[in-house]
Design a protein around this motif. Structure first.
Motif, PDB file in Angstrom:
ATOM      1  N   ILE A 205       0.761  -2.438   9.198  1.00 60.58           N
ATOM      2  CA  ILE A 205       0.479  -3.755   9.484  1.00 60.58           C
ATOM      3  C   ILE A 205      -1.112  -4.099   8.883  1.00 60.58           C
ATOM      4  O   ILE A 205      -1.141  -5.162   8.722  1.00 60.58           O
ATOM      5  CB  ILE A 205       0.161  -3.912  11.158  1.00 60.58           C
ATOM      6  N   PHE A 206      -2.011  -3.118   8.610  1.00 65.35           N
ATOM      7  CA  PHE A 206      -3.191  -3.425   8.199  1.00 65.35           C
ATOM      8  C   PHE A 206      -3.436  -4.256   6.809  1.00 65.35           C
ATOM      9  O   PHE A 206      -4.207  -5.411   6.768  1.00 65.35           O
ATOM     10  CB  PHE A 206      -3.931  -2.192   8.130  1.00 65.35           C
ATOM     11  N   ILE A 207      -2.253  -4.187   6.066  1.00 66.51           N
ATOM     12  CA  ILE A 207      -2.237  -4.925   4.747  1.00 66.51           C
ATOM     13  C   ILE A 207      -2.166  -6.439   5.017  1.00 66.51           C
ATOM     14  O   ILE A 207      -2.688  -7.439   4.158  1.00 66.51           O
ATOM     15  CB  ILE A 207      -1.237  -4.472   3.684  1.00 66.51           C
ATOM     16  N   SER A 208      -1.550  -6.904   6.286  1.00 67.39           N
ATOM     17  CA  SER A 208      -1.220  -8.379   6.336  1.00 67.39           C
ATOM     18  C   SER A 208      -2.508  -8.937   7.061  1.00 67.39           C
ATOM     19  O   SER A 208      -2.222 -10.153   7.345  1.00 67.39           O
ATOM     20  CB  SER A 208       0.065  -8.569   7.012  1.00 67.39           C
ATOM     21  N   ILE A 209      -3.674  -8.480   7.633  1.00 67.14           N
ATOM     22  CA  ILE A 209      -4.431  -8.905   8.353  1.00 67.14           C
ATOM     23  C   ILE A 209      -5.467  -9.500   7.350  1.00 67.14           C
ATOM     24  O   ILE A 209      -5.746  -9.232   6.324  1.00 67.14           O
ATOM     25  CB  ILE A 209      -5.362  -7.634   9.164  1.00 67.14           C
ATOM     26  N   PRO A 210      -5.915 -10.851   7.891  1.00 64.82           N
ATOM     27  CA  PRO A 210      -6.874 -11.479   6.922  1.00 64.82           C
ATOM     28  C   PRO A 210      -7.917 -10.657   6.487  1.00 64.82           C
ATOM     29  O   PRO A 210      -8.834  -9.909   7.038  1.00 64.82           O
ATOM     30  CB  PRO A 210      -7.344 -12.721   8.043  1.00 64.82           C
ATOM     31  N   TYR A 211      -8.358 -11.088   5.066  1.00 62.38           N
ATOM     32  CA  TYR A 211      -9.341 -10.009   4.359  1.00 62.38           C
ATOM     33  C   TYR A 211     -10.680 -10.284   5.164  1.00 62.38           C
ATOM     34  O   TYR A 211     -11.303  -8.985   5.597  1.00 62.38           O
ATOM     35  CB  TYR A 211      -9.851 -10.551   3.133  1.00 62.38           C
TER      36      TYR A 211
END
Length: 663
Positions: A205-211
């Motif tokens: 999931i972490f890849i889709s979290i805002p930068y």
């Protein structure tokens, strides 16, 4: 999950509960006859059965290649169910086994070492181990944080075991500084709550979290890991934690407290893969800690404090491995370090008990003759610490060096310097502990009976086998083929072939060189005599001043201000404030003047050196090239003699040479 594996957590908890209840229900007189005589053996039995449970669990995980898991409903927020997630993969299984083995060894060691407050000691020790074992198996971040805090509480109680002024200050410092890291971790968990609290799910999931959210999360995790593992500028609490009993120091530095910080980085390594700028900060700060902690360890003469500085340096190696994307190498070094560092700390406790001092230079004369078996055990553990081939320390450290050099060249070069410095202070420690020729035997050495020696030596023998490479891999030069990490995701190294060939040779050379130089008594004396070099040992003291100025004074001053009824600022206090500012400016001016004076001397020496280079190297090279060109011109000038026959001869000779060459 097999119910027997819950005994891993139940036995330490029972140890805590039984000691806690015995302290409540037994009177002081009965406690002397019942608790103190039986509690240590009850705790020892529980630690042994916990070791059997972790061994069984380890065998199943590695033979079946399965991940054991279980979950229980913990809370319901109305929109989400929060579950206690237990996940036992190969990493958790081996780490729980190593913790159980070290704890069992520490319990045997404590039979001879701990003579007072046994109920308190074994109770808090059980709580400590329970929290660590549960933390290792947690896949839920909230529960992870709960047991993270419980480890901090238990360490706070154990550091202040002796109830002295120094131990109270050390435990308070550890508590306050660790709260800073805990706030960072709590903020990260709060930001992740919206997405997922499962570490396994966050990996995808972490890849889709805002930068921007990723950056804040990574900073919080980095801060928590740095504080817990004692990286710069938070090393001071770990250094002062040596006020704890030596058996607790072995646990803190080998398998529990400080290892939890690196374990957090390993479990959440995908965070730093996504946020490269934080990963860059991580490796540079860790490199600074690794080098300066190793350098300060050389000048520290307190045996336990030197080992503490060594731990900070080795944790820097592991942190860098995570930062450069080689977290598998960090896992292996965390495993190897746990065994040889526990051996060194327990061995240090034996030497301190026997000699009645913590100072290296007062440990007695020619201990290698008086304690030959102890010398072998301690020597092998020290060889693993410095990375001497073919020890386990060389196996794991060389892997980190290889990945650092191939992924981040300058960080790799810095780690080579740290490798040399580790061997350097290791050589000095070896010389002072076992080959000291000073007449220090005037100190009163404590006599130790044969039965007591067995209790001192048995834990060392149990643990020092982890100093050998074959305990972790069949191949002494192929750490990535270790059977303990074969179920982890494979690390695909991009190291060039020449690094794979030459790096082990270079690392071994630097280690041997550092050991040889550090073992030289004359060289050590000359280095100590240099005025400014021994000041490096104040590396931890400087961080202590940072702690006092940034944490201790603000907290105490705010507390005082809130309790005052009168106006907090008076004319006298205002004047004292500016006088204090003036004294700081004056001190800064003196320090700056001293720095400029030393810097100017360095510039003068550098000027002399450059003048010598200009005169004897650059001028010589210039005159030499002029001479060669002039001489060649004069010789080639003879070819231009104006005779046609001579030119024809040259042309014919060239054609004949070409003809023979073509044939």
């Amino acid at each position: 999950m097999n119910p027997i594996y819950f005994l891993v957590y139940l036995f330490p908890l029972l140890s805590f509960l039984i000691t806690f209840l015995s302290a409540i229900f037994f009177s002081k007189a009965k406690e002397d006859t019942v608790s103190k005589k039986s509690i240590e053996y009850i705790a020892l039995g529980f630690s042994f059965f916990a070791l059997l449970a972790t061994s069984t669990q380890l065998f199943e995980v590695f033979t079946t290649n399965k991940i054991l898991s279980d979950s229980f409903l913990w809370a319901n927020t109305g929109t989400r169910e929060i579950k206690i997630l237990l996940k036992i993969d190969s990493l958790t299984a081996f780490f729980q086994f190593s913790v159980s083995l070290i704890v069992f060894a520490v319990h045997i060691y404590s039979l001879a070492y701990i003579k007072i407050k046994k109920t308190f000691y074994y109770g808090v020790l059980g709580l400590f181990v329970f929290a660590m074992q549960f933390l290792l198996a947690q896949d839920n971040l909230i529960l992870f944080f709960v047991f993270w805090e419980l480890i901090g509480l238990a360490s706070f109680l154990l550091i202040d075991f002796d109830k002295t002024e120094k131990s109270a200050r050390a435990s308070t410092k550890a508590f306050l500084l660790n709260r800073l890291g805990d706030v960072g971790l709590l903020i990260s968990i709060a930001l992740l709550f919206e997405f997922s609290l499962s570490i396994s799910e966050l990996r995808t999931i972490f890849i889709s979290i805002p930068y921007s959210t990723k950056v804040i999360i990574s900073i919080g995790i980095l801060l928590a890991a740095f504080v817990k593992s004692g990286q710069f500028p938070f090393s001071t609490w770990l250094f002062d934690a040596m006020e704890a009993p030596t058996s607790i120091s072995a646990l803190l530095h080998a398998a529990t407290m400080v290892a939890a910080g690196v374990y957090l980085l390993i479990r959440l390594e995908f965070v730093f893969e996504e946020v490269k700028i934080i990963s860059e900060i991580l490796v540079w700060v860790a490199l600074f800690s690794a080098i300066f902690s190793a350098l300060s360890a050389y000048f520290i003469t307190n045996l336990k404090q030197q080992l503490a500085a060594s731990t900070v340096s080795q944790l820097g190696f592991m942190t860098i491995a995570v930062g450069v994307g080689a977290w598998q190498a960090a896992v292996l070094h965390l495993f190897t370090h746990a065994f040889f560092k526990a051996t060194l700390f327990l061995g240090a406790g034996f030497l301190i008990e026997k000699n009645g001092t913590k100072e290296l230079i007062k440990m007695g004369k020619d201990n290698y003759k008086k304690l030959p078996s102890f010398f072998i055990v301690y020597g092998f553990a020290l060889a693993a610490l410095v990375g001497l081939p073919p020890t386990s320390g060389f196996l794991s450290k060389e892997w980190i060096l290889k990945e650092a050099l191939s992924n981040h060249f300058f960080i790799g070069v810095g780690l080579l310097i740290a490798t040399f410095l580790t061997a350097f202070y290791g050589g000095r420690q070896l010389q002072l502990l076992f080959f000291n020729d000073n007449e220090n035997d005037k100190i009163n050495q404590n006599s130790i009976s044969k039965n007591q020696k067995l209790l001192w030596y048995l834990p060392l023998v149990l643990l020092f086998m982890g100093s050998f490479w074959f305990a972790f891999s069949f191949q002494p030069l192929k750490p990535d083929e270790s059977y303990w990490i074969e179920q982890l995701p494979k690390l695909f190294s991009n190291a060039p072939e020449y690094i794979k060939v030459w790096l082990p040779i270079l690392a071994a050379f630097l280690t041997f060189l550092g050991l040889t130089l550090g073992f030289s008594k004359k060289l050590n004396q000359r280095i100590i005599e240099i005025e400014f070099l021994p000041q490096v040992k104040n590396y931890f003291l400087w961080q202590d001043k940072f702690f006092i100025l940034c944490f201790w004074k603000p907290i105490t001053q705010i507390a005082l201000l809130t309790t005052q009824k009168e106006p907090p600022i008076t004319t006298q206090k205002f004047a004292e404030f500016w006088r204090h500012i003036a004294s700081i400016c004056s001190l800064f001016d003196r320090k700056l003047d001293s720095f400029i004076d030393r810097f100017s001397k360095i510039i003068v020496v550098l000027g002399y050196f450059l003048a010598w280079v200009d005169k004897y190297i650059i001028d010589f090279a210039t005159h030499f090239f002029v001479f060669v060109i002039d001489y060649a011109g004069k010789q080639l000038k003879n070819l231009q003699n104006g005779k046609v026959q001579f030119y024809l001869l040259i042309v014919i000779s060239v054609f004949i040479y070409l003809l023979f060459w073509l044939i």
